[in-house]
Design a protein around this motif. Structure first.
Motif, PDB file in Angstrom:
ATOM      1  N   UNK A 163      -2.895   9.377 -12.104  1.00  0.00           N
ATOM      2  CA  UNK A 163      -1.969   8.352 -12.628  1.00  0.00           C
ATOM      3  C   UNK A 163      -2.729   7.051 -12.860  1.00  0.00           C
ATOM      4  N   UNK A 164      -2.531   6.440 -14.006  1.00  0.00           N
ATOM      5  CA  UNK A 164      -3.169   5.171 -14.344  1.00  0.00           C
ATOM      6  C   UNK A 164      -2.128   4.062 -14.274  1.00  0.00           C
ATOM      7  N   UNK A 165      -2.568   2.884 -13.862  1.00  0.00           N
ATOM      8  CA  UNK A 165      -1.690   1.722 -13.788  1.00  0.00           C
ATOM      9  C   UNK A 165      -2.323   0.591 -14.576  1.00  0.00           C
ATOM     10  N   UNK A 166      -1.504  -0.205 -15.234  1.00  0.00           N
ATOM     11  CA  UNK A 166      -2.016  -1.387 -15.931  1.00  0.00           C
ATOM     12  C   UNK A 166      -2.232  -2.488 -14.904  1.00  0.00           C
TER      13      UNK A 166
ATOM     14  N   UNK B  30       0.836  -1.202   0.000  1.00  0.00           N
ATOM     15  CA  UNK B  30       0.000   0.000   0.000  1.00  0.00           C
ATOM     16  C   UNK B  30       0.871   1.252   0.000  1.00  0.00           C
ATOM     17  N   UNK B  31       1.977   1.212   0.740  1.00  0.00           N
ATOM     18  CA  UNK B  31       2.840   2.388   0.840  1.00  0.00           C
ATOM     19  C   UNK B  31       3.449   2.777  -0.507  1.00  0.00           C
ATOM     20  N   UNK B  32       3.537   1.840  -1.432  1.00  0.00           N
ATOM     21  CA  UNK B  32       4.101   2.139  -2.751  1.00  0.00           C
ATOM     22  C   UNK B  32       3.255   3.151  -3.514  1.00  0.00           C
ATOM     23  N   UNK B  33       1.994   3.296  -3.135  1.00  0.00           N
ATOM     24  CA  UNK B  33       1.092   4.199  -3.846  1.00  0.00           C
ATOM     25  C   UNK B  33       0.872   5.525  -3.122  1.00  0.00           C
TER      26      UNK B  33
END
Length: 111
Positions: A67-70, A57-60
């Protein structure tokens, strides 16, 4: 030490009641997918790739909401989609996406 496995992490399908998958006193294999700052463990009975992140969770944190992520949908639950996402640091993590946030969730395929 005692820890909790949420029903969403018992199987790669929607689980309404834990007794559908496990019984009280049953020994199970679990994976630690998260160690929160307070030391609580995030446990899963669904195997995931190893992650270099202690707390996915901390990575985000601090990431722009624009920001979009695949991601790849792992499975559908009643109200949510469970999605494997490549985190900003390059580690794969699993996220939960509310179907209400998806224009046509019934058209989303798994894998």
């Amino acid at each position: 030490r005692p820890a909790l496995v949420r029903t969403s992490r018992l199987a790669e399908r929607h689980v309404r009641d834990a007794s559908e998958v496990v019984q009280r006193g049953q020994e199970v294999d679990v994976w630690v997918y998260r160690v929160a700052a307070d030391g609580r463990l995030g446990l899963s009975m669904i195997e995931y790739p190893n992650s270099k992140l202690q707390d996915p969770v901390s990575a985000f944190e601090g990431v722009s909401s624009r920001k979009w992520f695949k991601g790849v949908v792992r499975y559908h639950a009643d109200r949510d989609l469970f999605v494997d996402v490549l985190a900003p640091e390059g580690a794969e993590v699993q996220g939960k996406l509310a179907k209400a946030a998806v224009p046509s969730p019934e058209k989303v395929s798994v894998g």
